[in-house]
Design an enzyme around this catalytic site. Sequence first.
Site, PDB file in Angstrom:
ATOM      1  CG  ASP A  95     -12.698  30.955  -1.320  1.00 48.92           C
ATOM      2  OD1 ASP A  95     -12.980  31.334  -0.084  1.00 48.92           O
ATOM      3  OD2 ASP A  95     -11.761  31.908  -2.348  1.00 48.92           O
ATOM      4  CB  SER A  96     -11.607  26.083   1.085  1.00 51.64           C
ATOM      5  OG  SER A  96      -9.977  26.869   1.252  1.00 51.64           O
ATOM      6  N   GLY A  97     -10.902  29.397   1.798  1.00 50.08           N
ATOM      7  CA  GLY A  97     -10.085  30.474   2.358  1.00 50.08           C
ATOM      8  C   GLY A  97      -8.217  29.919   1.957  1.00 50.08           C
ATOM      9  N   GLY A  98      -8.151  28.217   1.615  1.00 51.81           N
ATOM     10  CA  GLY A  98      -6.642  27.990   1.853  1.00 51.81           C
ATOM     11  C   GLY A  98      -5.667  29.057   0.161  1.00 51.81           C
ATOM     12  CG  PHE A  99      -6.230  30.922  -4.012  1.00 52.15           C
ATOM     13  CD1 PHE A  99      -4.935  29.942  -4.765  1.00 52.15           C
ATOM     14  CD2 PHE A  99      -5.939  32.541  -4.009  1.00 52.15           C
ATOM     15  CE1 PHE A  99      -3.968  31.037  -5.862  1.00 52.15           C
ATOM     16  CE2 PHE A  99      -5.238  32.879  -5.399  1.00 52.15           C
ATOM     17  CZ  PHE A  99      -3.973  32.863  -6.098  1.00 52.15           C
ATOM     18  CG  ASP A 157      -7.511  23.148  -1.185  1.00 48.09           C
ATOM     19  OD1 ASP A 157      -7.770  24.302  -1.082  1.00 48.09           O
ATOM     20  OD2 ASP A 157      -6.687  23.723  -2.979  1.00 48.09           O
ATOM     21  CD  GLN A 195      -4.399  21.789  -4.899  1.00 44.33           C
ATOM     22  OE1 GLN A 195      -3.799  21.956  -6.290  1.00 44.33           O
ATOM     23  NE2 GLN A 195      -5.884  23.039  -4.471  1.00 44.33           N
ATOM     24  N   GLY A 204      -4.961  24.486  -7.761  1.00 47.72           N
ATOM     25  CA  GLY A 204      -3.290  24.382  -8.433  1.00 47.72           C
ATOM     26  C   GLY A 204      -3.620  24.307 -10.010  1.00 47.72           C
ATOM     27  CB  CYS A 224     -22.442  43.592 -26.734  1.00 46.72           C
ATOM     28  SG  CYS A 224     -22.522  43.051 -24.893  1.00 46.72           S
ATOM     29  CB  CYS A 229     -22.902  47.274 -26.339  1.00 47.11           C
ATOM     30  SG  CYS A 229     -20.944  46.842 -25.656  1.00 47.11           S
ATOM     31  CG  HIS A 236     -19.177  44.910 -22.234  1.00 49.75           C
ATOM     32  ND1 HIS A 236     -19.776  44.490 -23.141  1.00 49.75           N
ATOM     33  CD2 HIS A 236     -17.348  44.254 -23.121  1.00 49.75           C
ATOM     34  CE1 HIS A 236     -19.127  44.137 -24.147  1.00 49.75           C
ATOM     35  NE2 HIS A 236     -17.829  43.320 -23.534  1.00 49.75           N
TER      36      HIS A 236
END
Length: 380
Positions: free
Chosen positions: A95-99, A149, A192, A219, A307, A312, A338
């Site tokens: 990711d860009s680091g923006g968040f 962003d 966005q 967003g 599962c 499991c 799991h």
Amino acid sequence: MTEPIRYELIKTCKQSGARLGKLHTPHGTFETPMFMPVGTLATVKTMSPEELKEMGAGVILSNTYHLWLRPGHDIVKEAGGLHKFMNWDQPILTDSGGFQVFSLSDLRQIEEKGVHFRNHLSGEKLFLSPEGAMDIQNALGSDIMMAFDECPPYPAEYDYMKSSVERTSRWAERCLTAHARKDVQGLFGIVQGGEYEELRKQSAQDLVSLDFPGYAIGGLSVGEPKDVMNRVLDFTTPHLPSDKPRYLMGVGSPDSLIDGAIRGIDMFDCVLPTRIARNGTLMTSNGRLVVRNAKYARDFGPLDENCDCKVCRNYSRAYIRHLVKANETFGFRLTTYHNLYFLLNLMKQVRQAIMDDRLLDFKEEFFEQYGFNKPNAKNF
């Protein structure tokens, strides 16, 4: 120049409109819709690369902001890039680091050039711009990079969101200009606009005009109700190209994965399965299971009788509860394995349901067994 990231549409579900496809990357081709485990600091917490492959993971994520702070993108570059650094020979998305800039720092100042903020670890003053985010991700060497962003809060007023969308579009253009390794790394734009249909359309059209090889929808999954998220997807995805991948950022609950696939999403990621695993919370075919609860102390059955993962097959609820209560690392490894297996297998089932033209039927069956259709159903 051949794009390093390419989407191939295989089939559209006649019943739901969902897409079955293939994502072609420099480090392999994988079927979509897909769930991508998150490895924030160049590791999916408690899991080895070998285990991730064993359970069927394709693309995994790492985080630009956190790797910039430690160990530093220069060190990763010196190691030969993120793939060699973490011993992962399949695709990586950063990711860009923006968040993180907008979510981890209370003190930040946004300007056209970029964002001033404080290191959430040390308090040191930092600055990140679109060009800086590209420089870091080029050094990391991920297959898929994200444009820098602005991540506005939810809810946000229309005028603020409009200004934010316009800034994000300008930053996206700067990211494309600054991207130095277009032949080996694909760059996705991020749509966005909050819950405003007009702004989502504007954001999508701005980014599509720049001809990115893929598009993310940001967003969402930031506190809004599930029906709002689905409504936003309904009016956003039609504005994205059908011949390029669509990525819904930060979404990982089973119901949202299915709902997103029905709305044309190809790629999902979230820390949810690994984070809740460390609290002893499991995803099972019959709904949420909190293995720490006392009622499992003498339960010698598997976490999920439906599962077939190695956890499991080999370990009981009682044993895993004991490990988790005792804060033993092996317990967290088992619960994490799991949960990741559960979501990866769920997406495998979703892909098969698309191939069989019955994804809506699959959703109804899954929701019924999982318990989503019950009053006051517990989700994550």
